[in-house]
Scaffold this motif. Structure first.
Motif, PDB file in Angstrom:
ATOM      1  N   ALA A  97      -5.502   5.263   7.676  1.00 46.94           N
ATOM      2  CA  ALA A  97      -5.305   5.740   6.311  1.00 46.94           C
ATOM      3  C   ALA A  97      -5.592   4.609   5.322  1.00 46.94           C
ATOM      4  CB  ALA A  97      -3.878   6.256   6.132  1.00 46.94           C
ATOM      5  N   LEU A  98      -5.047   3.418   5.601  1.00 49.97           N
ATOM      6  CA  LEU A  98      -5.236   2.272   4.710  1.00 49.97           C
ATOM      7  C   LEU A  98      -6.710   1.879   4.619  1.00 49.97           C
ATOM      8  CD1 LEU A  98      -3.655   0.290   2.965  1.00 49.97           C
ATOM      9  CD2 LEU A  98      -3.442  -1.206   4.965  1.00 49.97           C
ATOM     10  N   GLU A  99      -7.419   1.967   5.745  1.00 51.63           N
ATOM     11  CA  GLU A  99      -8.847   1.622   5.763  1.00 51.63           C
ATOM     12  C   GLU A  99      -9.646   2.558   4.836  1.00 51.63           C
ATOM     13  OE1 GLU A  99     -12.498   1.916   8.969  1.00 51.63           O
ATOM     14  OE2 GLU A  99     -10.532   1.263   9.703  1.00 51.63           O
ATOM     15  N   TYR A 100      -9.384   3.860   4.894  1.00 55.86           N
ATOM     16  CA  TYR A 100     -10.109   4.808   4.040  1.00 55.86           C
ATOM     17  C   TYR A 100      -9.703   4.663   2.575  1.00 55.86           C
ATOM     18  CZ  TYR A 100     -12.453   7.256   7.834  1.00 55.86           C
ATOM     19  OH  TYR A 100     -13.279   7.576   8.874  1.00 55.86           O
ATOM     20  N   GLY A 119       0.126   1.939  -1.859  1.00 54.92           N
ATOM     21  CA  GLY A 119       1.547   1.601  -1.989  1.00 54.92           C
ATOM     22  C   GLY A 119       2.400   2.424  -1.049  1.00 54.92           C
ATOM     23  N   LEU A 120       2.067   3.698  -0.892  1.00 58.35           N
ATOM     24  CA  LEU A 120       2.838   4.572  -0.013  1.00 58.35           C
ATOM     25  C   LEU A 120       2.733   4.123   1.445  1.00 58.35           C
ATOM     26  CD1 LEU A 120       4.169   7.726  -0.227  1.00 58.35           C
ATOM     27  CD2 LEU A 120       2.311   7.967   1.391  1.00 58.35           C
ATOM     28  N   ILE A 121       1.548   3.686   1.864  1.00 57.47           N
ATOM     29  CA  ILE A 121       1.382   3.196   3.236  1.00 57.47           C
ATOM     30  C   ILE A 121       2.270   1.976   3.470  1.00 57.47           C
ATOM     31  CG2 ILE A 121      -0.241   2.153   4.874  1.00 57.47           C
ATOM     32  CD1 ILE A 121      -0.627   5.149   4.504  1.00 57.47           C
ATOM     33  N   HIS A 122       2.249   1.024   2.517  1.00 56.55           N
ATOM     34  CA  HIS A 122       3.111  -0.163   2.667  1.00 56.55           C
ATOM     35  C   HIS A 122       4.584   0.227   2.647  1.00 56.55           C
ATOM     36  CE1 HIS A 122      -0.129  -3.004   2.709  1.00 56.55           C
ATOM     37  NE2 HIS A 122      -0.585  -2.638   1.515  1.00 56.55           N
ATOM     38  N   ASP A 123       4.921   1.222   1.851  1.00 61.44           N
ATOM     39  CA  ASP A 123       6.291   1.750   1.811  1.00 61.44           C
ATOM     40  C   ASP A 123       6.686   2.279   3.183  1.00 61.44           C
ATOM     41  OD1 ASP A 123       7.947   3.907  -0.660  1.00 61.44           O
ATOM     42  OD2 ASP A 123       8.738   2.775   1.031  1.00 61.44           O
ATOM     43  N   ASN A 173       7.621  -5.321  -0.690  1.00 58.84           N
ATOM     44  CA  ASN A 173       7.044  -6.124  -1.780  1.00 58.84           C
ATOM     45  C   ASN A 173       5.613  -5.686  -2.089  1.00 58.84           C
ATOM     46  OD1 ASN A 173       9.351  -7.668  -2.228  1.00 58.84           O
ATOM     47  ND2 ASN A 173       8.799  -9.169  -0.643  1.00 58.84           N
ATOM     48  N   LEU A 174       4.827  -5.421  -1.027  1.00 58.41           N
ATOM     49  CA  LEU A 174       3.468  -4.927  -1.226  1.00 58.41           C
ATOM     50  C   LEU A 174       3.484  -3.521  -1.829  1.00 58.41           C
ATOM     51  CD1 LEU A 174       1.628  -6.132   2.012  1.00 58.41           C
ATOM     52  CD2 LEU A 174       1.096  -6.793  -0.338  1.00 58.41           C
ATOM     53  N   ALA A 175       4.427  -2.701  -1.381  1.00 57.95           N
ATOM     54  CA  ALA A 175       4.545  -1.352  -1.947  1.00 57.95           C
ATOM     55  C   ALA A 175       4.813  -1.425  -3.444  1.00 57.95           C
ATOM     56  CB  ALA A 175       5.666  -0.582  -1.241  1.00 57.95           C
ATOM     57  N   LEU A 176       5.739  -2.304  -3.851  1.00 54.71           N
ATOM     58  CA  LEU A 176       6.044  -2.468  -5.282  1.00 54.71           C
ATOM     59  C   LEU A 176       4.827  -2.938  -6.064  1.00 54.71           C
ATOM     60  CD1 LEU A 176       9.604  -4.096  -5.315  1.00 54.71           C
ATOM     61  CD2 LEU A 176       8.953  -1.867  -6.213  1.00 54.71           C
ATOM     62  N   LEU A 234       7.592   6.260 -10.906  1.00 56.06           N
ATOM     63  CA  LEU A 234       8.900   5.675 -11.220  1.00 56.06           C
ATOM     64  C   LEU A 234       9.906   6.032 -10.139  1.00 56.06           C
ATOM     65  CD1 LEU A 234       8.995   6.421 -15.056  1.00 56.06           C
ATOM     66  CD2 LEU A 234       8.973   4.150 -14.004  1.00 56.06           C
ATOM     67  N   ASN A 235       9.863   7.260  -9.638  1.00 51.61           N
ATOM     68  CA  ASN A 235      10.761   7.660  -8.549  1.00 51.61           C
ATOM     69  C   ASN A 235      10.452   6.896  -7.267  1.00 51.61           C
ATOM     70  OD1 ASN A 235      12.795  10.007  -8.886  1.00 51.61           O
ATOM     71  ND2 ASN A 235      11.085  10.593 -10.181  1.00 51.61           N
ATOM     72  N   ASN A 236       9.159   6.714  -6.972  1.00 46.58           N
ATOM     73  CA  ASN A 236       8.793   5.974  -5.764  1.00 46.58           C
ATOM     74  C   ASN A 236       9.264   4.524  -5.836  1.00 46.58           C
ATOM     75  OD1 ASN A 236       7.626   8.237  -4.713  1.00 46.58           O
ATOM     76  ND2 ASN A 236       5.550   7.474  -4.663  1.00 46.58           N
ATOM     77  N   ILE A 237       9.099   3.917  -7.021  1.00 42.36           N
ATOM     78  CA  ILE A 237       9.552   2.527  -7.192  1.00 42.36           C
ATOM     79  C   ILE A 237      11.070   2.468  -7.046  1.00 42.36           C
ATOM     80  CG2 ILE A 237       9.739   0.623  -8.841  1.00 42.36           C
ATOM     81  CD1 ILE A 237       6.978   1.514  -9.933  1.00 42.36           C
ATOM     82  N   GLY A 238      11.767   3.449  -7.621  1.00 45.20           N
ATOM     83  CA  GLY A 238      13.221   3.498  -7.466  1.00 45.20           C
ATOM     84  C   GLY A 238      13.613   3.580  -6.002  1.00 45.20           C
ATOM     85  N   LEU A 239      12.866   4.365  -5.232  1.00 44.17           N
ATOM     86  CA  LEU A 239      13.154   4.513  -3.814  1.00 44.17           C
ATOM     87  C   LEU A 239      12.980   3.183  -3.070  1.00 44.17           C
ATOM     88  CD1 LEU A 239      13.874   6.506  -1.544  1.00 44.17           C
ATOM     89  CD2 LEU A 239      11.441   6.849  -1.207  1.00 44.17           C
ATOM     90  N   VAL A 240      11.943   2.414  -3.431  1.00 41.43           N
ATOM     91  CA  VAL A 240      11.737   1.099  -2.807  1.00 41.43           C
ATOM     92  C   VAL A 240      12.941   0.200  -3.063  1.00 41.43           C
ATOM     93  CG1 VAL A 240      10.338  -0.992  -2.810  1.00 41.43           C
ATOM     94  CG2 VAL A 240       9.223   1.241  -2.900  1.00 41.43           C
ATOM     95  N   TYR A 241      13.422   0.215  -4.312  1.00 38.11           N
ATOM     96  CA  TYR A 241      14.596  -0.614  -4.620  1.00 38.11           C
ATOM     97  C   TYR A 241      15.830  -0.132  -3.854  1.00 38.11           C
ATOM     98  CZ  TYR A 241      12.249  -3.419  -8.136  1.00 38.11           C
ATOM     99  OH  TYR A 241      11.423  -4.305  -8.758  1.00 38.11           O
ATOM    100  N   GLU A 242      15.915   1.164  -3.591  1.00 37.85           N
ATOM    101  CA  GLU A 242      16.997   1.649  -2.727  1.00 37.85           C
ATOM    102  C   GLU A 242      16.883   1.035  -1.333  1.00 37.85           C
ATOM    103  OE1 GLU A 242      18.940   5.515  -2.514  1.00 37.85           O
ATOM    104  OE2 GLU A 242      17.352   6.257  -3.842  1.00 37.85           O
TER     105      GLU A 242
END
Length: 616
Positions: A150-153, A178-182, A188-191, A214-222
């Motif tokens: 997925a990341l390659e494509y 970002g979602l893949i890194h998440d 940190n890479l996702a953020l 914004l929700n995805n970033i909030g989830l990373v901080y969670e």
């Protein structure tokens, strides 16, 4: 209090698909529903590339709204593009068909369409088409949990989007990377990538994407255990959703904030946000989302020892869960049927094309065409067999554990008759009711599959219909007593002999009597009459219920029919019973029909059984 079962966390964490990215390029001031209505009205008059473009747009619009329509438009677009020799239209149609199968969860078929689309775009050196298709392929591998591919494509798509200086494509790639890194817990890479996507989306004034990011970033901080930071981003998303009146986004944001306050031990605030979110989810009729709110609120009120409110939310959770399960089962079966029908139509169209082309060719070419026809027929037969096997295996695999559940519940009730408190007995009764309901659904699926596959064979013999009818009516005495329904009989004094199968007749009468009770209001009457016409025995079951519309009567004996009438006492309906009745009656050379003068005027079901002298 016992937990409601496994819950899905209330968050927005969805990859931004290239399908959304395509839409972002084509935004205009015309509301989408109005635009689609106009396109469908103009479609019969369009020709050539204009019609291909319209079919592709309609296919995309219906991909998440109506599988049948999406598959129809996608198939028509692809065939027309091939006939018109329009390579760009064909590449686009292949991509749109890939989107449909992506949403259907058939990722292998989706990937085949996307790879074919990519080949067409590459042969045309169509850079934007290549970029969006690479992103789509990345989405498929992401759903297949192949993060490396997925990341390659995604990175290949990003390189082309940057070369095209396309901010919409770049933002989409950033979000998906970002979602893949998440997913890989590389927060940190996702953020970093989520933030890049957020900055670009803010410049593009794409409020919907900004709220999701914004929700995805909030989830990373969670994930990083920084609830304060997560709350800041969830609040920002909430403000955006409120400003644009996005009820769905608002409900999700309220849910994420509520769960933060719940974890922080601030029950009052958690309940406030969760109940606001639940109200919105109920307004949107989003039952799956409502499930999460019911579960969270059940736990919160139980923690506060407000068991009355906790029990209320738990009961709503159980009711919503059953509704979601039934809707999911019906949708999955309907989607399977739609896929089968689409494949059948495509192959039939190919058969027709091959027949017309091959008429003028040499004998050896005709033999090759016949070979292809045989292969196509074998594939159609295999598809039909796989559909039947799926229904059969799914039903049988569910039946055994359900039998065990019912057995254990009855054993617990028997052993703990005196020691169990009323609350525990109530929970056990709920479990037994849910298991019985699912058992009926599974049994109906097994029966219907056996009938349709021709695997049901039963002997016919002569017997008196009066006794069979009385046995079924006695079986439902408690249900009629509960609803204070009066049963009125009109049975001949002489024998009503029919040539039929007793088990099948019992199932037919059981379905019709239970339906009459289910759809009758309390304190009403049901009329049961047997009539000897000389050639046949007629069994009529008439109620004073909600009646049927002309549209209801057209589809009443079809599978999974959803009618305007609803059960009056909270009973459940699978939409299979009358379909089984029709097929069993047909197998015994009888006839069945329904009569109703309209809504709220009751309905009468009449079954015509052959007498021994009239049997085929």
């Amino acid at each position: 209090m016992a937990r409601c079962g496994r819950k899905v966390k209330v968050v927005i964490k969805e990859p931004l698909l290239s399908f959304d990215y395509l839409n972002s390029h084509d935004k205009d001031d015309c509301p989408m529903n109005e635009k689609i209505r106009l396109l469908e009205a103009q479609l019969p008059e369009l020709i050539g590339k204009e019609k291909i473009n319209a079919l592709n747009e309609l296919c995309f619009f219906y991909a998440t709204r109506s599988t049948d329509k999406a598959l129809q438009y996608g198939s028509d677009a692809l065939l027309l593009a091939q006939e018109e020799n329009d390579p760009v239209g064909e590449a686009e149609a292949l991509s749109k068909n890939g989107i449909i199968y992506f949403y259907l969860g058939d990722f292998d078929q989706s990937l085949r369409y996307f790879l074919d689309s990519l080949k067409r775009y590459e042969s045309l050196e169509h850079k934007l088409g290549i970029a969006k298709t690479l992103l789509s392929i990345g989405n498929v591998y992401s759903r297949l949990s192949n993060n490396e591919l997925a990341l390659e494509y995604y990175q290949q798509s990003l390189v082309i989007s940057e070369a095209l200086n396309d901010p919409v494509g770049i933002a989409s790639c950033y979000q998906n990377i970002g979602l893949i890194h998440d997913n890989q817990e590389e927060y940190n890479l996702a953020l970093e990538y989520y933030t890049k996507a957020l900055q670009l989306s803010e410049k593009l004034n794409d409020t919907e994407k900004v709220a999701k990011l914004l929700n995805n970033i909030g989830l990373v901080y969670e994930h990083l255990s920084d609830d304060q930071k997560a709350l800041e981003y969830y609040q920002k998303s909430l403000e955006i959703c409120e400003s644009v009146a996005d009820k769905a986004g608002l409900a999700y944001s309220l849910g994420t904030i509520g769960t933060i306050y719940k974890r922080a031990g601030q029950s009052g605030k958690a309940i406030e946000y969760l109940e606001r979110g639940l109200k919105l989810a109920q307004e949107l009729k989003a039952k799956e989302l409502s499930l999460n709110f019911y579960a969270e609120l059940t736990e919160l009120y139980a923690q506060q020892e407000d068991y009355k409110t906790a029990l209320m939310y738990q009961q709503q959770y159980l009711e919503a869960r059953d509704a979601v399960y039934n809707a999911t089962q019906s949708r999955q079966i309907a989607e399977m049927q739609a896929k089968y029908d689409a494949e059948k139509k495509k192959r039939e169209a190919e058969i027709y094309r091959l027949k017309n082309v091959e008429l003028q060719k040499e004998v050896d070419q005709r033999k090759e065409a016949e070979k292809k026809l045989r292969q196509i027929n074998e594939e159609l037969t295999q598809l039909h067999r796989e559909k039947d096997e799926f229904l059969g295996m799914a039903s049988h695999d569910l039946k055994n554990p359900l039998t065990s559940i019912l057995g254990f519940v009855q054993l617990i009730n028997m052993l703990g008759e005196k020691s169990l408190d009323s609350r525990t007995k109530g929970f056990l009764n709920s479990i037994e009711e849910c298991a019985n309901q699912m058992f009926r659904i599974v049994t109906n699926l097994v029966d219907l599959n056996r009938i349709e596959s021709g695997k049901i064979h039963f002997p016919l013999r002569t017997f008196d219909l009066r006794f069979a009818l009385v046995q079924v009516i006695n079986r439902y005495q408690s249900q009629t007593d509960d609803k204070q329904i009066t049963m009125n009989f009109e049975l001949p004094h002489h024998k009503c002999l029919i040539l039929a199968n007793e088990d099948a007749v019992d199932q037919i009468l059981d379905n019709l009597i239970s339906n009459a009770i289910k759809y009758s209001p309390p304190e009403s009457s049901i009329y049961v009459r047997l009539t000897d016409t000389g050639e046949h025995i007629h069994c009529e079951i008439k109620d004073e219920g909600q009646g049927l519309t002309p549209e209801d009567k057209k589809k009443i004996f079809t599978k999974f029919a959803r009618l305007s009438a609803k059960p009056t006492g909270g009973e459940n309906s699978t939409g299979l019973g009358l379909s089984i009745v029709k097929r069993l009656v047909d197998l015994m050379h009888g006839n069945v029909w329904v009569e109703s003068d309209g809504k709220n005027k009751g309905s009468a079901f009449i079954v015509e059984f052959p007498k021994p002298s009239q049997a085929h």
